[in-house]
Write an enzyme that holds these catalytic residues in place. Structure first.
Site, short mmCIF file in Angstrom:
data_model
loop_
_atom_site.label_atom_id
_atom_site.label_comp_id
_atom_site.label_asym_id
_atom_site.label_seq_id
_atom_site.Cartn_x
_atom_site.Cartn_y
_atom_site.Cartn_z
N PRO A 14 -19.73 -4.58 0.77
CA PRO A 14 -19.14 -4.61 -0.92
C PRO A 14 -18.74 -5.93 -1.27
CG PRO A 14 -17.64 -3.03 0.12
CD PRO A 14 -18.74 -3.18 1.36
N ASP A 37 -25.96 -14.74 0.24
CA ASP A 37 -26.31 -14.31 -1.27
C ASP A 37 -25.39 -14.78 -2.30
OD1 ASP A 37 -28.51 -12.97 -0.67
OD2 ASP A 37 -27.53 -11.01 -0.72
N LYS A 58 -30.12 -14.82 -5.17
CA LYS A 58 -31.20 -14.57 -6.21
C LYS A 58 -30.67 -13.35 -6.89
CE LYS A 58 -36.00 -12.92 -5.74
NZ LYS A 58 -36.15 -13.11 -7.04
N GLY A 89 -25.12 -9.04 0.64
CA GLY A 89 -24.58 -8.04 0.16
C GLY A 89 -24.83 -6.73 0.32
N THR A 119 -23.24 -0.16 2.33
CA THR A 119 -23.85 -0.26 0.98
C THR A 119 -22.54 0.01 -0.08
OG1 THR A 119 -25.43 0.34 -0.15
CG2 THR A 119 -24.65 2.03 0.82
N MET A 168 -26.68 -1.75 -10.03
CA MET A 168 -27.16 -2.75 -11.02
C MET A 168 -27.38 -2.11 -12.36
SD MET A 168 -29.94 -5.13 -8.70
CE MET A 168 -30.18 -3.59 -7.66
#
Length: 255
Positions: A14, A37, A58, A89, A119, A168
């Site tokens: 994380p 990333d 991205k 990530g 995660t 997200m």
């Protein structure tokens, strides 16, 4: 015999440097090149001072050709270096576009290995001391995101599980809350929102689905939203959750 290098898809976790796996850290220390990333922290990149570092960030909303560029960068790097790391990530296999990258490397005949990472959902549960499952309350969990590939329409379906974790989720907060309310979720269902999980600027908010429907305001980092009765604060839960910048704690559910 092929002179191509080997690519490792490594989960950085994380954000906090010491939440990467030992295997991941060891490979970073041996890497010739690291393609990372945008969300990988500078602190994490300190683990590979010897490597050439290439930012291949991205973000949501960018053109789909960006992924093709990342694939090409990995392949080109494997033609030049023995040990290539694609540092992602969280965990590479969770919302990390691993399928596209694995297929591109396999089609190019490049050996690839995946090294898992923590995660963000699991790191967020730990940071907030909120188990995602709870006996008698929640026995199912779904991780989901509303983000889709640009060529596909937005996917509005929300999983039907006890605990929901939306990756997200900042920009989608209002839409998600309204859909859940429309599906019959109780307005006072507790919600925990965590921004910049595990990082020095971590920010935690506690609210309800009804409050979530009003939005979260501007975010300054990745946002994860956890919803469900398992998010209810325990009666004696350390209230310097306020030290974690807690807001709008939900009231106990009325019978």
């Amino acid at each position: 015999m092929s002179a191509l290098g080997k690519v490792y898809l490594i989960g950085a976790g994380p954000g906090a440097q010491d939440l990467i796996t030992l295997r991941g850290a060891r490979l970073l220390a041996q890497a010739d090149v690291v393609l990372h990333d945008a969300l990988v922290t500078d602190e994490m990149l300190e683990l590979c001072p010897q490597a050439e570092k290439i930012l291949v960030g991205k973000r949501c909303g960018q053109l789909s050709t960006a992924q093709q560029f990342i694939n090409k960068q990995m392949i080109d790097s494997a033609k030049k270096f023995p040990l290539v790391v694609r540092l992602k990530g969280g965990d590479p296999m969770m919302f990390g576009r691993a399928d596209e990258e694995l297929r591109a490397l396999e089609e190019a005949g490049i050996e690839v290995e995946v090294v898992p990472g923590i995660t963000t959902a699991l790191a967020a549960a730990a940071a907030t001391k909120q188990p995602l499952t709870k006996r008698g309350v929640a026995r199912s969990v779904a991780f989901f995101t509303s983000s889709t590939a640009p060529e596909h329409s937005e996917h509005e379906a929300i999983p039907d599980t006890d605990t929901l974790v939306q990756y997200m989720g900042g920009r989608e907060a209002i839409a998600t809350a309204k859909r859940l309310l429309g599906q019959g979720r109780h307005p006072e269902t507790p919600v925990v929102v965590i921004e910049n999980c595990s990082r020095p600027d971590q920010h935690i908010r506690r609210l309800t689905i009804a409050a979530l429907a009003q939005g979260l305001g501007a975010a300054h980092g990745p946002v994860l939203v956890m919803l469900g009765d398992a998010m209810q604060m325990r009666a004696h839960q350390y209230d310097a959750d306020s030290a974690l910048t807690t807001e709008a704690k939900p009231q106990q559910r009325r019978a």
